[in-house]
Write a protein that holds these residues in place. Structure first.
Motif, mmCIF file in Angstrom:
data_model
loop_
_atom_site.group_PDB
_atom_site.id
_atom_site.type_symbol
_atom_site.label_atom_id
_atom_site.label_comp_id
_atom_site.label_asym_id
_atom_site.label_seq_id
_atom_site.Cartn_x
_atom_site.Cartn_y
_atom_site.Cartn_z
ATOM 1 N N GLU A 197 24.334 26.778 10.130
ATOM 2 C CA GLU A 197 24.503 28.367 10.579
ATOM 3 C C GLU A 197 25.929 27.023 10.531
ATOM 4 N N PRO A 198 26.953 28.282 10.257
ATOM 5 C CA PRO A 198 28.524 27.702 10.312
ATOM 6 C C PRO A 198 29.256 27.688 11.381
ATOM 7 N N ARG A 199 29.552 26.631 12.508
ATOM 8 C CA ARG A 199 30.100 26.285 13.176
ATOM 9 C C ARG A 199 31.694 26.576 13.578
ATOM 10 N N HIS A 200 31.942 26.469 14.830
ATOM 11 C CA HIS A 200 33.264 26.423 14.701
ATOM 12 C C HIS A 200 33.833 27.315 15.026
ATOM 13 N N PHE A 201 33.459 28.717 15.089
ATOM 14 C CA PHE A 201 33.537 29.501 15.738
ATOM 15 C C PHE A 201 33.874 30.347 17.101
ATOM 16 N N GLN A 202 35.065 31.133 17.336
ATOM 17 C CA GLN A 202 35.225 31.193 19.179
ATOM 18 C C GLN A 202 35.399 32.873 18.859
ATOM 19 N N ILE A 203 35.276 33.508 19.339
ATOM 20 C CA ILE A 203 35.322 35.279 19.536
ATOM 21 C C ILE A 203 36.397 35.232 21.136
ATOM 22 N N ALA A 204 36.944 36.229 20.825
ATOM 23 C CA ALA A 204 37.616 36.697 22.406
ATOM 24 C C ALA A 204 37.624 38.302 22.638
ATOM 25 N N ASP A 205 37.499 38.605 23.897
ATOM 26 C CA ASP A 205 37.997 39.850 23.799
ATOM 27 C C ASP A 205 39.852 40.293 24.259
ATOM 28 N N SER B 231 41.680 40.076 26.589
ATOM 29 C CA SER B 231 42.450 39.607 27.437
ATOM 30 C C SER B 231 42.633 37.941 27.016
ATOM 31 N N GLY B 232 41.462 37.774 25.159
ATOM 32 C CA GLY B 232 42.541 36.984 25.159
ATOM 33 C C GLY B 232 41.115 35.492 25.650
ATOM 34 N N ARG B 233 40.637 35.552 25.655
ATOM 35 C CA ARG B 233 39.954 34.158 26.666
ATOM 36 C C ARG B 233 38.854 34.581 25.149
ATOM 37 N N PHE B 234 39.191 32.984 24.989
ATOM 38 C CA PHE B 234 37.868 32.397 23.327
ATOM 39 C C PHE B 234 36.897 31.931 24.207
ATOM 40 N N VAL B 235 35.872 32.378 23.636
ATOM 41 C CA VAL B 235 34.641 31.590 23.834
ATOM 42 C C VAL B 235 33.165 30.887 23.082
ATOM 43 N N GLN B 236 33.106 30.058 22.724
ATOM 44 C CA GLN B 236 32.136 29.786 21.563
ATOM 45 C C GLN B 236 31.422 30.992 21.459
ATOM 46 N N ALA B 237 31.413 30.639 20.093
ATOM 47 C CA ALA B 237 30.498 31.661 19.595
ATOM 48 C C ALA B 237 28.954 31.737 18.741
ATOM 49 N N ASN B 238 28.320 32.775 18.156
ATOM 50 C CA ASN B 238 27.919 32.379 16.957
ATOM 51 C C ASN B 238 27.945 32.731 15.846
ATOM 52 N N ALA B 239 27.549 32.257 14.453
ATOM 53 C CA ALA B 239 28.117 32.967 13.088
ATOM 54 C C ALA B 239 27.436 32.909 12.274
ATOM 55 N N GLU B 240 26.560 33.607 11.731
ATOM 56 C CA GLU B 240 26.026 33.969 10.562
ATOM 57 C C GLU B 240 26.396 34.744 9.392
ATOM 58 N N LEU B 241 26.182 33.612 8.460
ATOM 59 C CA LEU B 241 26.091 34.203 6.701
ATOM 60 C C LEU B 241 25.551 35.446 6.336
ATOM 61 N N GLN B 242 26.661 36.263 5.651
ATOM 62 C CA GLN B 242 26.401 37.329 5.577
ATOM 63 C C GLN B 242 26.503 37.752 3.633
ATOM 64 N N ASN B 243 26.010 39.051 3.125
ATOM 65 C CA ASN B 243 25.877 39.615 1.778
ATOM 66 C C ASN B 243 27.134 37.967 1.200
ATOM 67 N N VAL C 195 38.886 36.203 16.755
ATOM 68 C CA VAL C 195 38.147 35.829 16.102
ATOM 69 C C VAL C 195 39.150 34.295 15.398
ATOM 70 N N ARG C 196 38.244 32.967 15.994
ATOM 71 C CA ARG C 196 39.465 32.275 15.224
ATOM 72 C C ARG C 196 38.437 30.589 14.887
ATOM 73 N N TYR C 197 38.367 30.236 13.831
ATOM 74 C CA TYR C 197 37.309 28.869 13.369
ATOM 75 C C TYR C 197 38.690 27.544 12.999
ATOM 76 N N ALA C 198 37.267 26.560 13.757
ATOM 77 C CA ALA C 198 37.576 25.076 14.207
ATOM 78 C C ALA C 198 39.106 25.577 14.806
ATOM 79 N N TRP C 199 38.715 25.697 15.446
ATOM 80 C CA TRP C 199 40.148 26.056 16.510
ATOM 81 C C TRP C 199 40.231 24.555 17.640
ATOM 82 N N ILE C 200 40.350 23.273 16.923
ATOM 83 C CA ILE C 200 40.582 22.028 17.791
ATOM 84 C C ILE C 200 41.029 21.205 17.029
ATOM 85 N N PRO C 201 41.708 20.147 17.363
ATOM 86 C CA PRO C 201 42.212 18.720 16.844
ATOM 87 C C PRO C 201 41.639 18.345 15.644
ATOM 88 N N TYR C 202 40.673 17.904 15.635
ATOM 89 C CA TYR C 202 39.812 16.861 15.137
ATOM 90 C C TYR C 202 38.114 17.933 15.618
#
Length: 187
Positions: free
Chosen positions: A115-123, A125-137, A154-161
């Motif tokens: 599954e896609p990895r390194h996704f985060q999501i926020a409400d 408040s702007g606090r990001f948490v690790q998220a699930n991700a799934e390819l579609q269509n 939403v953000r993807y691969a928002w880490i240095p390494y």
């Protein structure tokens, strides 16, 4: 006298390395490339080294830059997906965010059949948490988290390494760029 010729500009996005400010710098590079005509960026996050600012994997970077030139400057259709997947649209779907990508003819793929990895999501408040991700269509990824009911960013691969490495590519083998997007940008 004004010339009709505009010199194309190609550059490599910063690779993966343990430097805390690099995710924000990569985002500024992504926004610059998407906001200017005749400017294209090769994603290199998958070629980085944890401690070496000049990663040893030069051939993939050079190849990506050359193929972008073949696509954009020399209009070679077989390299049309050379930029890698780029975000076209992000919108709320149920309690998640559905991201639509361009430059992924043939669909998005995840390496290692995962599954896609390194996704985060926020409400709001702007606090990001690790998220699930799934390819579609074929050209979309749905991102959600049980702990965020009203997502706003939403953000993807928002880490240095990223370790393990990023795994979202187009069918032609080009990686998606890291990004950070607020849904307000698409309203």
């Amino acid at each position: 006298r004004k010339s009709d010729f505009v010199l194309p500009f190609y550059f490599a996005q910063l690779p993966a390395i343990e430097r805390p400010d690099w995710p924000a710098f990569r985002e500024s590079q992504r926004r610059l490339a998407s906001g200017l005509d005749n400017v294209s960026m090769a994603v290199t996050l998958d070629t980085g080294h944890r401690t070496n600012v000049h990663p040893p994997l030069k051939k993939p970077v050079g190849g990506r830059l050359a193929e972008m030139a073949l696509a954009n400057t020399y209009h070679q259709p077989e390299f049309a997906n050379a930029s890698g997947p780029t975000v076209n649209l992000a919108k709320k779907k149920e309690s998640g965010i559905l991201i639509t990508f361009d430059h992924c003819e043939g669909g998005l793929v995840c390496t290692e059949n995962s599954e896609p990895r390194h996704f985060q999501i926020a409400d709001q408040s702007g606090r990001f948490v690790q998220a699930n991700a799934e390819l579609q269509n074929g050209n979309q990824i749905w991102v959600w988290s049980e702990s965020v009911q009203r997502p706003n960013a939403v953000r993807y691969a928002w880490i240095p390494y990223p370790n393990p490495s990023i795994n979202v590519y187009n069918h032609s083998g080009y990686p998606a760029s890291p990004f950070s997007i607020n849904l307000d940008e698409f309203e």
